[in-house]
Design a protein around this motif. Sequence first.
Motif, mmCIF file in Angstrom:
data_model
loop_
_atom_site.group_PDB
_atom_site.id
_atom_site.type_symbol
_atom_site.label_atom_id
_atom_site.label_comp_id
_atom_site.label_asym_id
_atom_site.label_seq_id
_atom_site.Cartn_x
_atom_site.Cartn_y
_atom_site.Cartn_z
ATOM 1 N N GLY A 16 20.153 -21.064 -21.989
ATOM 2 C CA GLY A 16 21.096 -21.735 -21.096
ATOM 3 C C GLY A 16 21.782 -20.774 -20.145
ATOM 4 N N GLU A 17 22.111 -19.604 -20.649
ATOM 5 C CA GLU A 17 22.742 -18.596 -19.794
ATOM 6 C C GLU A 17 21.776 -18.104 -18.715
ATOM 7 O OE1 GLU A 17 24.099 -15.708 -22.600
ATOM 8 O OE2 GLU A 17 25.857 -16.897 -23.165
ATOM 9 N N ARG A 18 20.510 -17.916 -19.087
ATOM 10 C CA ARG A 18 19.503 -17.499 -18.097
ATOM 11 C C ARG A 18 19.303 -18.592 -17.050
ATOM 12 N NH1 ARG A 18 16.963 -15.660 -22.670
ATOM 13 N NH2 ARG A 18 15.542 -17.433 -22.684
ATOM 14 N N ALA A 19 19.257 -19.835 -17.490
ATOM 15 C CA ALA A 19 19.055 -20.951 -16.568
ATOM 16 C C ALA A 19 20.192 -21.025 -15.552
ATOM 17 C CB ALA A 19 18.939 -22.270 -17.329
ATOM 18 N N ALA A 20 21.406 -20.785 -16.004
ATOM 19 C CA ALA A 20 22.549 -20.814 -15.092
ATOM 20 C C ALA A 20 22.418 -19.735 -14.020
ATOM 21 C CB ALA A 20 23.850 -20.640 -15.878
ATOM 22 N N ARG A 21 21.903 -18.570 -14.389
ATOM 23 C CA ARG A 21 21.719 -17.502 -13.399
ATOM 24 C C ARG A 21 20.647 -17.886 -12.387
ATOM 25 N NH1 ARG A 21 22.087 -13.958 -17.947
ATOM 26 N NH2 ARG A 21 19.836 -13.671 -17.890
ATOM 27 N N PHE A 22 19.554 -18.508 -12.841
ATOM 28 C CA PHE A 22 18.493 -18.920 -11.930
ATOM 29 C C PHE A 22 18.973 -20.008 -10.982
ATOM 30 C CE2 PHE A 22 15.451 -17.539 -15.397
ATOM 31 C CZ PHE A 22 15.085 -16.388 -14.743
ATOM 32 N N ALA A 23 19.799 -20.909 -11.463
ATOM 33 C CA ALA A 23 20.261 -22.031 -10.646
ATOM 34 C C ALA A 23 20.921 -21.536 -9.365
ATOM 35 C CB ALA A 23 21.235 -22.902 -11.442
ATOM 36 N N GLY A 24 21.720 -20.495 -9.483
ATOM 37 C CA GLY A 24 22.395 -19.962 -8.303
ATOM 38 C C GLY A 24 21.430 -19.470 -7.245
ATOM 39 N N LYS A 25 20.258 -19.010 -7.661
ATOM 40 C CA LYS A 25 19.249 -18.558 -6.702
ATOM 41 C C LYS A 25 18.442 -19.722 -6.139
ATOM 42 C CE LYS A 25 18.849 -14.152 -9.073
ATOM 43 N NZ LYS A 25 18.005 -13.297 -9.905
ATOM 44 N N HIS A 26 18.363 -20.794 -6.898
ATOM 45 C CA HIS A 26 17.585 -21.951 -6.465
ATOM 46 C C HIS A 26 18.320 -22.794 -5.427
ATOM 47 C CE1 HIS A 26 15.229 -21.921 -10.525
ATOM 48 N NE2 HIS A 26 14.887 -20.930 -9.720
ATOM 49 N N TYR A 27 19.621 -22.922 -5.565
ATOM 50 C CA TYR A 27 20.382 -23.785 -4.659
ATOM 51 C C TYR A 27 20.165 -23.443 -3.186
ATOM 52 C CZ TYR A 27 23.077 -25.226 -8.830
ATOM 53 O OH TYR A 27 23.475 -25.696 -10.052
ATOM 54 N N PRO A 28 20.316 -22.181 -2.774
ATOM 55 C CA PRO A 28 20.160 -21.888 -1.350
ATOM 56 C C PRO A 28 18.739 -22.156 -0.845
ATOM 57 C CG PRO A 28 20.888 -19.909 -2.539
ATOM 58 C CD PRO A 28 20.765 -21.014 -3.528
ATOM 59 N N ARG A 29 17.750 -21.948 -1.695
ATOM 60 C CA ARG A 29 16.373 -22.205 -1.280
ATOM 61 C C ARG A 29 16.145 -23.696 -1.047
ATOM 62 N NH1 ARG A 29 13.238 -18.936 -5.859
ATOM 63 N NH2 ARG A 29 11.388 -19.806 -4.877
ATOM 64 N N ILE A 30 16.662 -24.519 -1.939
ATOM 65 C CA ILE A 30 16.525 -25.970 -1.787
ATOM 66 C C ILE A 30 17.268 -26.442 -0.544
ATOM 67 C CG2 ILE A 30 17.172 -28.192 -2.800
ATOM 68 C CD1 ILE A 30 16.670 -26.837 -5.574
ATOM 69 N N LEU A 31 18.488 -25.977 -0.373
ATOM 70 C CA LEU A 31 19.289 -26.404 0.786
ATOM 71 C C LEU A 31 18.674 -25.941 2.097
ATOM 72 C CD1 LEU A 31 22.848 -25.829 -0.687
ATOM 73 C CD2 LEU A 31 21.717 -28.030 -0.237
ATOM 74 N N ALA A 32 18.111 -24.743 2.117
ATOM 75 C CA ALA A 32 17.459 -24.257 3.339
ATOM 76 C C ALA A 32 16.259 -25.137 3.684
ATOM 77 C CB ALA A 32 17.018 -22.803 3.167
ATOM 78 N N ALA A 33 15.480 -25.517 2.682
ATOM 79 C CA ALA A 33 14.327 -26.386 2.937
ATOM 80 C C ALA A 33 14.785 -27.725 3.498
ATOM 81 C CB ALA A 33 13.522 -26.594 1.654
ATOM 82 N N LEU A 34 15.836 -28.295 2.924
ATOM 83 C CA LEU A 34 16.327 -29.586 3.402
ATOM 84 C C LEU A 34 16.941 -29.469 4.793
ATOM 85 C CD1 LEU A 34 17.837 -31.037 0.110
ATOM 86 C CD2 LEU A 34 15.885 -31.942 1.394
ATOM 87 N N ASN A 35 17.612 -28.369 5.065
ATOM 88 C CA ASN A 35 18.204 -28.197 6.391
ATOM 89 C C ASN A 35 17.129 -28.029 7.459
ATOM 90 O OD1 ASN A 35 20.948 -28.482 5.782
ATOM 91 N ND2 ASN A 35 21.041 -26.393 5.030
ATOM 92 N N ASP A 36 16.006 -27.403 7.099
ATOM 93 C CA ASP A 36 14.908 -27.217 8.057
ATOM 94 C C ASP A 36 14.124 -28.498 8.290
ATOM 95 O OD1 ASP A 36 15.538 -24.567 8.374
ATOM 96 O OD2 ASP A 36 13.941 -23.824 7.059
ATOM 97 N N GLU A 37 13.897 -29.259 7.225
ATOM 98 C CA GLU A 37 12.999 -30.414 7.300
ATOM 99 C C GLU A 37 13.707 -31.758 7.300
ATOM 100 O OE1 GLU A 37 9.749 -30.129 7.836
ATOM 101 O OE2 GLU A 37 9.934 -27.952 7.816
ATOM 102 N N LYS A 38 14.984 -31.789 7.020
ATOM 103 C CA LYS A 38 15.835 -32.980 7.040
ATOM 104 C C LYS A 38 15.709 -33.873 5.813
ATOM 105 C CE LYS A 38 17.404 -31.749 11.003
ATOM 106 N NZ LYS A 38 18.206 -30.566 10.859
#
Length: 90
Positions: A16-38
């Motif tokens: 769970g602790e490892r997953a929480a660390r990964f989540a922080g790296k995943h959020y910006p990637r997901i948001l960047a994809a959505l901002n580029d493609e709508k």
Amino acid sequence: MNNVRVNDPITSVMAGERAARFAGKHYPRILAALNDEKALTAGEIAQITGMSVEQVCRRLPELERERQVRVLQFEGHDLIRDGYRVWEAT
């Protein structure tokens, strides 16, 4: 976002602790994809970001709770494409 129970084994706590660390790296990637493609599905986001569909599907509800993304609606229902809900950044 770590929901640890008192009787969980230490390996679950550590995962769970490892997953929480990964989540922080995943959020910006997901948001960047959505901002580029709508508007994208989890499958499309996974292809764009290089993440797995499972990783994306875990993060989208977390981002939704933070009001950073939402599911597109059509006639009062979630918009579905290729079996996935369609998401957009807010």
